[in-house]
Design a protein around this motif. Sequence first.
Motif, short mmCIF file in Angstrom:
data_model
loop_
_atom_site.label_atom_id
_atom_site.label_comp_id
_atom_site.label_asym_id
_atom_site.label_seq_id
_atom_site.Cartn_x
_atom_site.Cartn_y
_atom_site.Cartn_z
N PRO A 1 -21.31 -53.87 13.74
CA PRO A 1 -22.10 -54.41 12.64
C PRO A 1 -21.22 -54.73 11.44
CG PRO A 1 -22.41 -52.05 12.84
CD PRO A 1 -21.62 -52.47 14.03
N ALA A 2 -21.77 -55.48 10.54
CA ALA A 2 -21.00 -55.88 9.36
C ALA A 2 -20.63 -54.67 8.50
CB ALA A 2 -21.81 -56.89 8.54
N ASN A 3 -21.50 -53.66 8.45
CA ASN A 3 -21.25 -52.47 7.63
C ASN A 3 -21.55 -51.22 8.46
OD1 ASN A 3 -20.79 -53.73 4.84
ND2 ASN A 3 -22.76 -54.62 5.46
N PRO A 4 -20.61 -50.82 9.33
CA PRO A 4 -20.88 -49.69 10.23
C PRO A 4 -21.15 -48.38 9.50
CG PRO A 4 -18.58 -50.33 10.32
CD PRO A 4 -19.27 -51.41 9.56
N MET A 5 -20.53 -48.15 8.35
CA MET A 5 -20.77 -46.89 7.63
C MET A 5 -22.22 -46.82 7.13
SD MET A 5 -18.26 -44.93 7.88
CE MET A 5 -18.90 -43.73 6.74
N VAL A 6 -22.76 -47.95 6.70
CA VAL A 6 -24.16 -47.96 6.28
C VAL A 6 -25.06 -47.61 7.45
CG1 VAL A 6 -26.01 -49.40 5.36
CG2 VAL A 6 -23.69 -49.62 4.45
N GLN A 7 -24.72 -48.10 8.63
CA GLN A 7 -25.51 -47.79 9.82
C GLN A 7 -25.44 -46.30 10.15
OE1 GLN A 7 -27.66 -49.50 11.28
NE2 GLN A 7 -27.46 -49.68 13.50
N LEU A 8 -24.27 -45.73 10.06
CA LEU A 8 -24.11 -44.31 10.34
C LEU A 8 -24.90 -43.46 9.35
CD1 LEU A 8 -20.29 -44.16 11.18
CD2 LEU A 8 -22.21 -43.97 12.78
N VAL A 9 -24.86 -43.84 8.09
CA VAL A 9 -25.62 -43.10 7.07
C VAL A 9 -27.13 -43.22 7.34
CG1 VAL A 9 -26.21 -42.99 4.62
CG2 VAL A 9 -23.83 -43.28 5.33
N ALA A 10 -27.58 -44.41 7.74
CA ALA A 10 -29.00 -44.60 8.04
C ALA A 10 -29.44 -43.74 9.21
CB ALA A 10 -29.27 -46.08 8.34
N VAL A 11 -28.60 -43.68 10.25
CA VAL A 11 -28.93 -42.84 11.42
C VAL A 11 -28.99 -41.37 11.03
CG1 VAL A 11 -28.12 -42.07 13.68
CG2 VAL A 11 -28.03 -44.50 13.08
N ALA A 12 -27.99 -40.93 10.25
CA ALA A 12 -27.98 -39.52 9.82
C ALA A 12 -29.19 -39.19 8.98
CB ALA A 12 -26.69 -39.24 9.05
N CYS A 13 -29.54 -40.09 8.06
CA CYS A 13 -30.71 -39.87 7.22
C CYS A 13 -31.98 -39.78 8.07
CB CYS A 13 -30.81 -41.00 6.19
SG CYS A 13 -32.30 -40.91 5.15
N TYR A 14 -32.09 -40.64 9.07
CA TYR A 14 -33.26 -40.63 9.94
C TYR A 14 -33.38 -39.33 10.73
CZ TYR A 14 -36.08 -41.55 14.06
OH TYR A 14 -37.00 -41.45 15.07
#
Length: 344
Positions: A31-44
Amino acid sequence: MSVGIRAALSVLAVGFTGYLAVGALLWTTPPANPMVQLVAVACYLVTTWLCIFWKAQRTARADPITGELGRGALLPAWAAVLALAAAVLVPNASWVAAGPEARSLDFATWSLGAIGALMAIVMVRGRPWVAWTGVVILAVEATAWIGPAAALALGVVGAVLWVAIAQLLTWLVDRAASDTAALTELQRAASEWLATQEGTRRERRTQVQRALALAGPVLTRTIEQQGRLDAADKQRARIAEEALRDELRGAALLDDAVRHALGAARDRGAVVSVLDEGGLEGLSIEERARIRAELARVLTGAISERLYVRASRHDEIAVTVVGRSASDDGDDRVDLWHEIARQA
């Protein structure tokens, strides 16, 4: 629902939400911003697992009749707010992380199913308005990011169905708990009624046996003599009739000692009347035994020609014994007055 079943369902919910989260991390093109994706998954994951486990075991609302059949502990308000925040932040973060060219790919739309699962959990934890609000927020976000057609095709319909099914199942379980409680209450009432009837039948058998013991010999004698009774037989018949009347009108006052004292008073020629109007109601077994023992002593020492024993609902006095005898001038005089207190 037993603790074992609840634990199994909780583990199943953790596994399913974890599976959905893994879908956000599987990509062929980063993805364009993998860290944002990781943070979203962790938050979920943190939010979802908090909603599953937070005080679900320790404060489960066990019904006193149906046990664990009812719904589990109500989700705290702060956790419900956190779930709504996840419904707002996680999908937006995933689409931001995916970039404009990949918003319809699986790792970008994973949040549709994931938030649907989270809202289903919120529904089961007793927050239906929060769950449906989260679904509406999810649908609006998906429509804004990928359009209504793609939103419906890629997960919004599934999210709505999951929450609707969760609400239906919750309602069915609550209804089953209510019906079970009603049936249990009916069974309890029926058992109490049967026990009361059995006690009444047992008491009736006891009264019949006592009546036969009292009146049987007199009746037998009356039949043998064809109704021609002498003075002694008539006296025995009168005593038997009065004893039977005692059993009907003052059974709560009687025990073996009281019956013996009443019989002795009648044998010496006294006329005795016993009437119970509820004077012993609400008293313990010990208090009743004390009152009967005192009543037996009073009757044993009485010399009155007529004795009246009355148990009333007076707040302080349980039993009153009055004795009357003829005076020298022919008038009745009270020669005995004894009151037995309700409490020693």
